[in-house]
Design a protein around this motif. Structure first.
Motif, PDB file in Angstrom:
ATOM      1  N   MET A   1      49.054  16.296  14.554  1.00 48.93           N
ATOM      2  CA  MET A   1      47.983  17.103  13.928  1.00 48.93           C
ATOM      3  C   MET A   1      48.746  18.288  13.472  1.00 48.93           C
ATOM      4  N   PRO A   2      48.640  18.928  12.195  1.00 48.51           N
ATOM      5  CA  PRO A   2      49.498  20.074  11.815  1.00 48.51           C
ATOM      6  C   PRO A   2      48.658  21.241  12.165  1.00 48.51           C
ATOM      7  N   GLN A   3      47.315  21.195  12.486  1.00 44.40           N
ATOM      8  CA  GLN A   3      46.490  22.368  13.002  1.00 44.40           C
ATOM      9  C   GLN A   3      47.089  22.792  14.346  1.00 44.40           C
ATOM     10  N   LEU A   4      47.694  21.786  14.921  1.00 45.66           N
ATOM     11  CA  LEU A   4      48.170  22.511  16.411  1.00 45.66           C
ATOM     12  C   LEU A   4      49.487  23.360  16.520  1.00 45.66           C
ATOM     13  N   ILE A   5      50.150  23.137  15.368  1.00 45.14           N
ATOM     14  CA  ILE A   5      51.611  23.708  15.058  1.00 45.14           C
ATOM     15  C   ILE A   5      51.152  25.092  14.940  1.00 45.14           C
ATOM     16  N   VAL A   6      51.547  26.168  15.904  1.00 46.75           N
ATOM     17  CA  VAL A   6      51.050  27.632  15.756  1.00 46.75           C
ATOM     18  C   VAL A   6      52.014  28.357  15.090  1.00 46.75           C
ATOM     19  N   ASP A   7      53.246  27.952  14.735  1.00 48.07           N
ATOM     20  CA  ASP A   7      54.154  28.593  14.291  1.00 48.07           C
ATOM     21  C   ASP A   7      53.836  29.472  12.841  1.00 48.07           C
ATOM     22  N   PRO A   8      53.562  28.887  11.945  1.00 48.49           N
ATOM     23  CA  PRO A   8      52.917  29.865  10.845  1.00 48.49           C
ATOM     24  C   PRO A   8      51.716  30.490  10.919  1.00 48.49           C
ATOM     25  N   TRP A   9      50.818  29.882  11.544  1.00 48.79           N
ATOM     26  CA  TRP A   9      49.255  30.226  11.390  1.00 48.79           C
ATOM     27  C   TRP A   9      49.277  31.578  12.443  1.00 48.79           C
ATOM     28  N   PHE A  10      50.066  31.555  13.466  1.00 51.57           N
ATOM     29  CA  PHE A  10      49.969  32.683  14.454  1.00 51.57           C
ATOM     30  C   PHE A  10      50.623  33.830  13.811  1.00 51.57           C
ATOM     31  N   ASN A  11      51.460  33.714  12.995  1.00 51.70           N
ATOM     32  CA  ASN A  11      52.116  34.917  12.431  1.00 51.70           C
ATOM     33  C   ASN A  11      51.192  35.357  11.165  1.00 51.70           C
ATOM     34  N   ILE A  12      50.424  34.677  10.711  1.00 55.71           N
ATOM     35  CA  ILE A  12      49.528  35.050   9.634  1.00 55.71           C
ATOM     36  C   ILE A  12      48.365  35.805  10.260  1.00 55.71           C
ATOM     37  N   LEU A  13      47.792  35.299  11.199  1.00 58.18           N
ATOM     38  CA  LEU A  13      46.651  35.780  12.023  1.00 58.18           C
ATOM     39  C   LEU A  13      47.216  37.017  12.579  1.00 58.18           C
ATOM     40  N   ILE A  14      48.361  37.407  13.145  1.00 62.08           N
ATOM     41  CA  ILE A  14      48.688  38.749  13.875  1.00 62.08           C
ATOM     42  C   ILE A  14      48.930  39.646  12.515  1.00 62.08           C
ATOM     43  N   SER A  15      49.581  39.174  11.626  1.00 60.65           N
ATOM     44  CA  SER A  15      49.796  40.325  10.442  1.00 60.65           C
ATOM     45  C   SER A  15      48.576  40.719   9.683  1.00 60.65           C
ATOM     46  N   SER A  16      47.613  39.688   9.547  1.00 59.59           N
ATOM     47  CA  SER A  16      46.363  40.072   8.849  1.00 59.59           C
ATOM     48  C   SER A  16      45.662  40.943   9.804  1.00 59.59           C
ATOM     49  N   TRP A  17      45.549  40.811  11.052  1.00 60.47           N
ATOM     50  CA  TRP A  17      44.770  41.920  12.051  1.00 60.47           C
ATOM     51  C   TRP A  17      45.720  43.050  12.262  1.00 60.47           C
ATOM     52  N   VAL A  18      47.046  43.254  11.772  1.00 58.61           N
ATOM     53  CA  VAL A  18      47.439  44.501  11.894  1.00 58.61           C
ATOM     54  C   VAL A  18      47.338  45.208  10.678  1.00 58.61           C
ATOM     55  N   ILE A  19      47.198  44.319   9.508  1.00 56.96           N
ATOM     56  CA  ILE A  19      46.566  45.164   8.303  1.00 56.96           C
ATOM     57  C   ILE A  19      45.183  45.713   8.317  1.00 56.96           C
ATOM     58  N   PHE A  20      44.567  44.783   8.967  1.00 55.67           N
ATOM     59  CA  PHE A  20      43.032  45.280   8.954  1.00 55.67           C
ATOM     60  C   PHE A  20      42.709  46.256   9.901  1.00 55.67           C
ATOM     61  N   LEU A  21      43.561  46.376  11.390  1.00 53.00           N
ATOM     62  CA  LEU A  21      43.369  47.374  12.100  1.00 53.00           C
ATOM     63  C   LEU A  21      44.024  48.760  11.974  1.00 53.00           C
ATOM     64  N   ILE A  22      45.324  48.567  11.184  1.00 55.82           N
ATOM     65  CA  ILE A  22      46.210  49.700  11.271  1.00 55.82           C
ATOM     66  C   ILE A  22      46.432  50.362   9.897  1.00 55.82           C
TER      67      ILE A  22
END
Length: 55
Positions: A1-22
């Motif tokens: 299942m491609p949803q379980l591959i965290v490589d691109p999605w985790f980076n997008i999640l972290i970068s979006s939170w950095v943008i929204f919080l900092i």
């Protein structure tokens, strides 16, 4: 299942939170709003009794 591959999605999640919080909050807080709140009165206004006759 491609949803379980965290490589691109985790980076997008972290970068979006950095943008929204900092990055975004300082930019929003630098804006000057036209309707600045005024200080409330510290003293009570004097009330006058009702002096009309009711008959």
């Amino acid at each position: 299942m491609p949803q379980l591959i965290v490589d691109p999605w985790f980076n997008i999640l972290i970068s979006s939170w950095v943008i929204f919080l900092i990055i975004i909050p300082p930019k929003v807080m630098k804006h000057y709003f036209n309707n600045e709140p005024k200080m409330a009165k510290t003293h009570d206004s004097k009330t006058y009794p009702w002096d009309w006759l009711w008959y």
